[in-house]
Design a protein around this motif. Sequence first.
Motif, mmCIF file in Angstrom:
data_model
loop_
_atom_site.group_PDB
_atom_site.id
_atom_site.type_symbol
_atom_site.label_atom_id
_atom_site.label_comp_id
_atom_site.label_asym_id
_atom_site.label_seq_id
_atom_site.Cartn_x
_atom_site.Cartn_y
_atom_site.Cartn_z
ATOM 1 N N LEU A 138 0.832 -1.202 0.000
ATOM 2 C CA LEU A 138 0.000 0.000 0.000
ATOM 3 C C LEU A 138 0.870 1.258 0.000
ATOM 4 O O LEU A 138 0.572 2.255 -0.647
ATOM 5 N N TYR A 139 1.966 1.182 0.733
ATOM 6 C CA TYR A 139 2.854 2.332 0.878
ATOM 7 C C TYR A 139 3.377 2.831 -0.467
ATOM 8 O O TYR A 139 3.737 3.990 -0.623
ATOM 9 N N GLN A 140 3.408 1.952 -1.456
ATOM 10 C CA GLN A 140 3.953 2.351 -2.759
ATOM 11 C C GLN A 140 3.084 3.369 -3.479
ATOM 12 O O GLN A 140 3.530 4.033 -4.403
ATOM 13 N N SER A 141 1.825 3.473 -3.054
ATOM 14 C CA SER A 141 0.935 4.447 -3.698
ATOM 15 C C SER A 141 1.040 5.828 -3.051
ATOM 16 O O SER A 141 0.350 6.755 -3.427
ATOM 17 N N PHE A 142 1.925 5.972 -2.079
ATOM 18 C CA PHE A 142 2.051 7.249 -1.380
ATOM 19 C C PHE A 142 3.002 8.190 -2.115
ATOM 20 O O PHE A 142 4.192 8.262 -1.794
ATOM 21 N N ASP A 143 2.492 8.939 -3.077
ATOM 22 C CA ASP A 143 3.337 9.837 -3.877
ATOM 23 C C ASP A 143 3.862 11.034 -3.082
ATOM 24 O O ASP A 143 4.788 11.700 -3.521
ATOM 25 N N GLY A 144 3.249 11.315 -1.940
ATOM 26 C CA GLY A 144 3.675 12.466 -1.147
ATOM 27 C C GLY A 144 4.731 12.132 -0.109
ATOM 28 O O GLY A 144 5.139 12.997 0.667
ATOM 29 N N ILE A 145 5.168 10.887 -0.090
ATOM 30 C CA ILE A 145 6.127 10.438 0.933
ATOM 31 C C ILE A 145 7.432 9.994 0.281
ATOM 32 O O ILE A 145 7.420 9.238 -0.691
ATOM 33 N N ARG A 146 8.541 10.450 0.835
ATOM 34 C CA ARG A 146 9.842 9.894 0.453
ATOM 35 C C ARG A 146 10.385 9.148 1.680
ATOM 36 O O ARG A 146 10.613 9.758 2.731
ATOM 37 N N PHE A 147 10.549 7.844 1.542
ATOM 38 C CA PHE A 147 11.058 7.051 2.668
ATOM 39 C C PHE A 147 12.572 7.218 2.746
ATOM 40 O O PHE A 147 13.292 6.876 1.806
ATOM 41 N N CYS A 148 13.043 7.751 3.860
ATOM 42 C CA CYS A 148 14.472 8.084 3.966
ATOM 43 C C CYS A 148 15.239 7.260 4.978
ATOM 44 O O CYS A 148 16.451 7.423 5.100
ATOM 45 N N GLY A 149 14.544 6.389 5.716
ATOM 46 C CA GLY A 149 15.273 5.568 6.674
ATOM 47 C C GLY A 149 14.460 5.273 7.914
ATOM 48 O O GLY A 149 13.228 5.295 7.873
ATOM 49 N N VAL A 150 15.155 5.003 9.005
ATOM 50 C CA VAL A 150 14.490 4.649 10.262
ATOM 51 C C VAL A 150 15.021 5.483 11.429
ATOM 52 O O VAL A 150 16.116 6.039 11.377
ATOM 53 N N MET A 151 14.209 5.543 12.479
ATOM 54 C CA MET A 151 14.589 6.266 13.700
ATOM 55 C C MET A 151 14.262 5.396 14.907
ATOM 56 O O MET A 151 13.302 4.628 14.872
ATOM 57 N N GLY A 152 15.080 5.501 15.945
ATOM 58 C CA GLY A 152 14.758 4.773 17.169
ATOM 59 C C GLY A 152 15.407 5.414 18.379
ATOM 60 O O GLY A 152 16.365 6.185 18.260
ATOM 61 N N MET A 153 14.843 5.097 19.544
ATOM 62 C CA MET A 153 15.384 5.594 20.812
ATOM 63 C C MET A 153 15.879 4.417 21.639
ATOM 64 O O MET A 153 15.164 3.432 21.799
ATOM 65 N N GLY A 154 17.075 4.557 22.173
ATOM 66 C CA GLY A 154 17.608 3.520 23.042
ATOM 67 C C GLY A 154 17.050 3.661 24.450
ATOM 68 O O GLY A 154 16.366 4.624 24.763
ATOM 69 N N SER A 155 17.345 2.696 25.276
ATOM 70 C CA SER A 155 16.913 2.756 26.682
ATOM 71 C C SER A 155 17.644 3.877 27.427
ATOM 72 O O SER A 155 18.766 4.230 27.077
ATOM 73 N N PHE A 156 16.997 4.393 28.446
ATOM 74 C CA PHE A 156 17.675 5.348 29.328
ATOM 75 C C PHE A 156 18.430 4.545 30.372
ATOM 76 O O PHE A 156 18.074 4.517 31.543
ATOM 77 N N SER A 157 19.469 3.866 29.928
ATOM 78 C CA SER A 157 20.169 2.945 30.801
ATOM 79 C C SER A 157 21.632 3.355 30.901
ATOM 80 O O SER A 157 22.185 3.946 29.974
ATOM 81 N N SER A 158 22.238 3.050 32.050
ATOM 82 C CA SER A 158 23.670 3.314 32.157
ATOM 83 C C SER A 158 24.448 2.067 31.723
ATOM 84 O O SER A 158 25.672 2.062 31.716
ATOM 85 N N ASN A 159 23.718 1.021 31.371
ATOM 86 C CA ASN A 159 24.335 -0.222 30.910
ATOM 87 C C ASN A 159 24.627 -0.124 29.408
ATOM 88 O O ASN A 159 23.729 -0.258 28.571
ATOM 89 N N GLU A 160 25.876 0.148 29.067
ATOM 90 C CA GLU A 160 26.230 0.394 27.668
ATOM 91 C C GLU A 160 26.003 -0.826 26.788
ATOM 92 O O GLU A 160 25.728 -0.687 25.597
ATOM 93 N N THR A 161 26.115 -2.009 27.381
ATOM 94 C CA THR A 161 25.895 -3.234 26.592
ATOM 95 C C THR A 161 24.472 -3.257 26.040
ATOM 96 O O THR A 161 24.245 -3.602 24.875
ATOM 97 N N ILE A 162 23.525 -2.881 26.886
ATOM 98 C CA ILE A 162 22.122 -2.861 26.450
ATOM 99 C C ILE A 162 21.946 -1.870 25.306
ATOM 100 O O ILE A 162 21.311 -2.160 24.285
ATOM 101 N N ILE A 163 22.530 -0.695 25.437
ATOM 102 C CA ILE A 163 22.368 0.335 24.402
ATOM 103 C C ILE A 163 23.023 -0.125 23.086
ATOM 104 O O ILE A 163 22.445 0.031 22.012
ATOM 105 N N HIS A 164 24.215 -0.703 23.203
ATOM 106 C CA HIS A 164 24.853 -1.258 21.989
ATOM 107 C C HIS A 164 23.918 -2.253 21.306
ATOM 108 O O HIS A 164 23.725 -2.219 20.092
ATOM 109 N N GLN A 165 23.330 -3.158 22.092
ATOM 110 C CA GLN A 165 22.455 -4.202 21.516
ATOM 111 C C GLN A 165 21.235 -3.590 20.839
ATOM 112 O O GLN A 165 20.827 -4.020 19.760
#
Length: 223
Positions: A138-165
């Motif tokens: 369905l997304y292919q019919s969206f002429d007004g959208i340019r898909f440029c990538g992804v975004m995400g938020m990591g945990s608010f953790s002091s454990n760097e291993t978790i954030i790396h993962q």
Amino acid sequence: MSIADNIRKINEQLPSSVRLIAVSKTKPVEALLDAYNAGQRIFGENYVQELITKQPLLPADIEWQMIGHLQTNKVKFIAPFVSCIQSVDSQKLLSEINKEAIKNNRVIDCLLEISIASDGSKFGFLPDEIFEFLANDLYQSFDGIRFCGVMGMGSFSSNETIIHQEYQLLFSVFNRLKNSIFANENTFCELSMGMSHDFGIAVAEGSTLVRVGTSIFGERNYK
Ligand SMILES: *Cc1c(COP(=O)(O)O)cnc(C)c1O
């Protein structure tokens, strides 16, 4: 240190392939202008009302990116000028952005928000969900959208291993999308991850856009 010093210091730590977004939510236009005068051109805001209040008061060559959760009924207020919406988290929102982009004779850059953290943002597609969602074409019919990538938020953790993962997970989702569904779209190239406390980790894991607020403008008093 001044805002200009902070920006310079952060840029010194970023490879040239990574761009800095100054996250200016809750900060007054004077602070944004200080950042602008230090050469900063990309700003991230979380709230529509704040974004539409600040935008006309600041120089026209600023790239405004919406990074906060966006309600469909507010898309129309930012569609005329927003340069990228990073927080696309539903089919309904995507349809609305498409509709408003076309109304404004624009194609709006969008990032798909992916939920990667156990204690992070409650918004975003789950890593598996996004492939199902995009598989329906369905997304292919969206002429007004340019898909440029992804975004995400990591945990608010002091454990760097978790954030790396978590950032490794986001990188792998990005890569899978880039090599499958978006294989023919050169514009699908942004991996937005990393904030004040963890942008070093995000850069190590392949970030192309870091969203930094506190380390530029100082602590926020509210929100
Ligand atoms: C507020 C915010 C940031 C910036 O956070 P800091 O810790 O102040 O750098 C980045 N991304 C999103 C989505 C935000 O809401």
